[in-house]
Design an enzyme around this catalytic site. Structure first.
Site, short mmCIF file in Angstrom:
data_model
loop_
_atom_site.label_atom_id
_atom_site.label_comp_id
_atom_site.label_asym_id
_atom_site.label_seq_id
_atom_site.Cartn_x
_atom_site.Cartn_y
_atom_site.Cartn_z
N CYS A 2 0.85 -1.18 0.00
CA CYS A 2 0.00 0.00 0.00
C CYS A 2 0.89 1.24 0.00
CB CYS A 2 -0.88 0.01 1.23
SG CYS A 2 -1.83 -1.50 1.43
N ARG A 27 2.33 1.52 -5.87
CA ARG A 27 2.49 0.56 -4.77
C ARG A 27 1.24 -0.27 -4.52
NH1 ARG A 27 6.83 1.90 -1.47
NH2 ARG A 27 5.90 0.64 0.14
N TRP A 74 -3.47 -2.05 -1.58
CA TRP A 74 -3.30 -3.34 -2.24
C TRP A 74 -3.88 -4.35 -1.26
CZ3 TRP A 74 -0.72 -7.99 -1.37
CH2 TRP A 74 -0.55 -8.82 -2.50
N ASN A 100 -0.19 -0.05 6.11
CA ASN A 100 0.42 -0.88 5.07
C ASN A 100 1.03 -2.07 5.79
OD1 ASN A 100 1.91 -2.01 3.01
ND2 ASN A 100 3.52 -0.44 3.08
N GLY A 101 0.53 -3.28 5.50
CA GLY A 101 1.08 -4.46 6.17
C GLY A 101 -0.02 -5.44 6.52
N GLU A 483 12.76 -14.41 -17.20
CA GLU A 483 12.41 -12.99 -17.06
C GLU A 483 11.50 -12.53 -18.20
OE1 GLU A 483 12.44 -10.92 -14.78
OE2 GLU A 483 12.46 -8.94 -15.68
N LYS A 487 7.78 -11.01 -17.59
CA LYS A 487 7.33 -9.71 -18.09
C LYS A 487 6.02 -9.85 -18.84
CE LYS A 487 9.11 -7.62 -16.11
NZ LYS A 487 10.13 -7.97 -15.14
N GLU A 490 3.04 -10.76 -16.49
CA GLU A 490 2.69 -9.68 -15.56
C GLU A 490 1.83 -8.61 -16.19
OE1 GLU A 490 5.79 -8.34 -12.29
OE2 GLU A 490 6.69 -8.29 -14.27
N HIS A 506 11.60 -32.84 -21.68
CA HIS A 506 11.19 -33.62 -20.50
C HIS A 506 9.77 -33.28 -20.06
CE1 HIS A 506 15.22 -35.21 -20.11
NE2 HIS A 506 15.69 -33.98 -20.30
N LYS A 605 4.15 -2.66 -6.73
CA LYS A 605 5.57 -2.50 -7.04
C LYS A 605 6.46 -3.08 -5.96
CE LYS A 605 9.12 -1.01 -9.27
NZ LYS A 605 9.55 -1.90 -10.37
O1 M6R Z 1 12.02 -4.77 -5.08
P1 M6R Z 1 12.44 -6.20 -5.33
O2 M6R Z 1 13.47 -6.33 -6.38
O3 M6R Z 1 12.87 -6.89 -4.06
O4 M6R Z 1 11.13 -6.91 -5.83
C1 M6R Z 1 11.08 -8.27 -6.11
C2 M6R Z 1 9.84 -8.62 -6.88
O5 M6R Z 1 8.70 -8.32 -6.15
C3 M6R Z 1 9.78 -7.90 -8.23
O6 M6R Z 1 10.90 -8.15 -9.00
C4 M6R Z 1 8.51 -8.34 -9.01
O7 M6R Z 1 8.63 -9.68 -9.38
C5 M6R Z 1 8.28 -7.43 -10.22
N1 M6R Z 1 6.88 -7.26 -10.41
C6 M6R Z 1 8.88 -7.98 -11.47
O8 M6R Z 1 8.57 -7.23 -12.59
#
Ligand code: M6R
Length: 610
Positions: A2, A27, A74, A100-101, A483, A487, A490, A506, A605
């Site tokens: 949040c 966030r 969030w 937040n938490g 990765e 991307k 996401e 496999h 984020k």
């Molecule tokens: O801030 P951080 O690098 O620790 O975050 C880790 C993950 O939460 C972050 O990389 C997440 O997977 C992103 N959404 C990737 O695009």
């Protein structure tokens, strides 16, 4: 997760809170709310949906209030509804609280409050905390004390802000596990989850630590621990400009951050590559250089994209320095009682520096006597402060929820660390010079790779209705495949999987038919011929092949339906170049499917809860 903002001063608070919430929206963005003190009363406005929705609801509302708190959510407990949105009031409506938490023992507290006759309007753990503080406030008549006492009984993670209609000249804030930073102005104070919400007002900041509680008025603040000890806090000067957190003409932060990579990488490398010596200089690691020289094992721990760069780091450090490296998801590491030796080095990798699982993994390693180091982007973040030493990646603020420039800069920093440790352990100067010179050439190679945008758009046109994608690569390009798949899923919500190319036979090969796009990351390196065989296997089953290949590779044209060309580099740094078209693919695919690029559904984020 949040986003939190608070203001106390002499200006109208509502516009300041709304601007702060817009900056913090990355966030969390499933509901928004503000609480102001107006004519001696708490006034709350909140709504499910994005900040813009609350903003249009409040567009004709001008409040004289000069104190308030705001929240962008969030969801953890309870669906994203108006009722569950923060702020939450206590039973009497005297205080308003944002959080937040996660309050882990909220059920126990709720039972006690129910027995005392409390009734609740939401399904949130936050409302329970608000009522709990409110009930102690009735007895103590002092908001700071009531909050402090309540928090001694709370388990879980929190960053909270509270205001009271009975104490109109203060905001109470506390943190444990979720970040908070105070912005110090002239007769005004700000407090927020991160500095992006403060930068347009002040550069003077104070970071709160876990277990601290603070009382903020317009020109001072008093900090104590939850256990009632007074603490002196230091004011820091932010090294961040307003322009750095703006979109600079790009449609989305993600696109801006993709195109920033030649510069962000240059910044990551600046002053750290010693070309003549074939070595690297990392000031942040100098104080632990003996430990690094003597260690027998490095454990890298992280989450998400940072975990993918960590996998590349494993290849780089093992190959250049010959030190055994293990890479582990922080969320697993923290609970599996790992075997850790005193001279193991734990490297925590994080863009935000606030990821709850990564912080917990650091603490677990420290508890077992190891030294934790950080590879972090956000300066002054919790991980930067909780580690003994480390390296900032200097990629600049990353606002787009999908991480892009942090990945390339993290891999580059692994290149520097590999070079430094390698040279300490017998890597020859000639090889060191080749690596150093290649590192310096990467920003220009990224520029060239960015020229693939038009080809990428054609691929998007062809496959925008696909439901699945496979990404395959070998060596350092296995993490690139992971990765690339992350991307795409996401931000475009296409189901995508990344695999080591040889592992395909496999199992995943069963998925291949003439509807399955398969992205091969196939640079001309020592595994090229092997990858070509994997391409043939997919081709034989009708799969549609998209290849990321080197500029001078024309052999591949015969086997791939689409070829995106990128410059050659050493295999250690392949992910830095090869990920560029995959970032663009995810971006343009999300646009073509009308998805919200910078705020993808269900994501946040910075994941500051478990
Ligand atoms: O801030 P951080 O690098 O620790 O975050 C880790 C993950 O939460 C972050 O990389 C997440 O997977 C992103 N959404 C990737 O695009």
């Amino acid at each position: 997760m949040c986003g939190i903002i608070g203001y106390i001063g002499f200006k109208q608070s509502l516009p300041i809170l709304m601007e702060g919430l817009r900056r913090l929206e990355y966030r969390g963005y499933d509901s928004t709310g503000v609480a102001l003190i107006e004519n001696g009363k708490i006034v709350v406005s909140k709504k499910a949906g994005k900040v813009s929705e609350l903003q249009s609801e409040l567009k004709n509302y001008s409040s004289p209030s000069t104190i308030g708190i705001g929240h962008t959510r969030w969801a953890t407990h309870g669906a994203p509804t108006d009722a569950n949105a923060h702020p939450h009031k206590d039973q009497n409506g005297t205080i308003a609280l944002i959080h937040n938490g996660i309050i882990e023992n909220y059920q126990t507290i709720k039972k006690k409050l129910l027995a005392e006759g409390h009734t609740f309007q939401s399904e949130t753990d936050t409302e329970i905390l608000s009522h709990f503080i409110g009930s102690l406030y009735e007895k103590t008549n002092d908001l700071f004390t009531a909050t402090r006492l309540a928090l001694t009984e709370v388990e879980g993670a929190y960053a909270i802000l509270i205001i009271s209609s009975k104490e109109k000249d203060k905001i109470i804030a506390a943190r444990k596990g979720s970040p908070l930073v105070i912005g110090v102005g002239e007769n005004e104070m700000f407090i927020a989850s991160d500095a992006t919400a403060l930068i347009s007002h002040t550069k003077k900041v104070v970071y709160l630590e876990d277990g601290e509680i603070v009382q903020i008025s317009n020109n001072s603040f008093i900090t104590k621990t939850i256990t009632d000890e007074e603490i002196e806090k230091q004011v820091h000067e932010l090294d961040l400009s307003f322009e750095q957190i703006e979109k600079s003409g790009y449609d989305h932060f993600m696109l801006k951050e993709i195109y920033e990579q030649p510069d962000s990488l240059t910044n990551s490398l600046r002053g750290r590559v010693l070309l003549e010596e074939g070595d690297a200089k990392l000031g942040g690691l100098e104080q632990v250089s003996d430990l690094l020289k003597n260690t027998n094992r490095i454990i890298i721990t992280s989450c998400g994209t940072s975990w993918h760069s960590s996998l590349v780091g494993e290849y780089i450090i093992e190959q250049l320095a010959g030190i055994p490296v293990e890479v582990e998801y922080a969320s697993e590491f923290r609970y599996r009682d790992p075997v850790i030796n005193k001279n193991d080095v734990i490297l925590a990798v994080s863009q935000s520096g606030e990821t709850a699982d990564t912080i917990a993994a650091i603490r677990e390693a420290k508890r077992k006597g190891a030294t934790a180091l950080g590879i972090v982007n956000a300066v002054g973040s919790s991980i930067a402060r909780e580690t003994a030493a480390g390296v900032y990646i200097h990629a600049g603020p990353e606002i787009g929820v999908a991480s892009t420039k942090a990945f390339t800069s993290q891999v580059a920093v692994f290149g520097l660390i590999g070079l430094l440790l390698g040279r300490q352990r017998g890597l020859q100067i000639d090889k060191g010079r080749i690596i150093a010179s290649e590192l310096l050439s990467l920003p220009d190679k990224i520029k060239k790779a960015l020229q693939s945008a038009d080809e990428v758009k054609q691929i998007v046109n062809e496959f925008k209705d696909s439901s699945h994608f496979l990404f395959l690569g070998r060596g350092t390009n296995f993490p690139t495949a992971l990765e690339g798949a992350l991307k795409l899923k996401e931000i475009s919500y296409i189901h995508a999987e990344g695999y080591p190319a040889a592992e395909m036979k496999h199992g995943p090969i069963a998925l291949i038919d003439n509807k399955m796009p398969v992205v091969f990351i196939a640079p001309k390196d020592m595994l090229y011929e092997k990858v070509m065989s994997n391409i043939q296997e997919v081709r034989a089953r009708g799969g549609r092949i998209i290849a990321i290949a080197n500029e001078d590779d024309h052999e591949i044209d015969e086997f791939a339906e689409f070829v995106i060309r990128v410059p050659r580099t050493l295999s250690y740094f392949g992910p830095i170049i090869n990920i560029i078209p995959l970032q663009l693919l995810a971006y343009y695919m999300a646009l073509a499917r009308n998805c919200n690029v910078d705020q993808p559904r269900n994501l946040a984020k910075s994941v500051t809860v478990e």
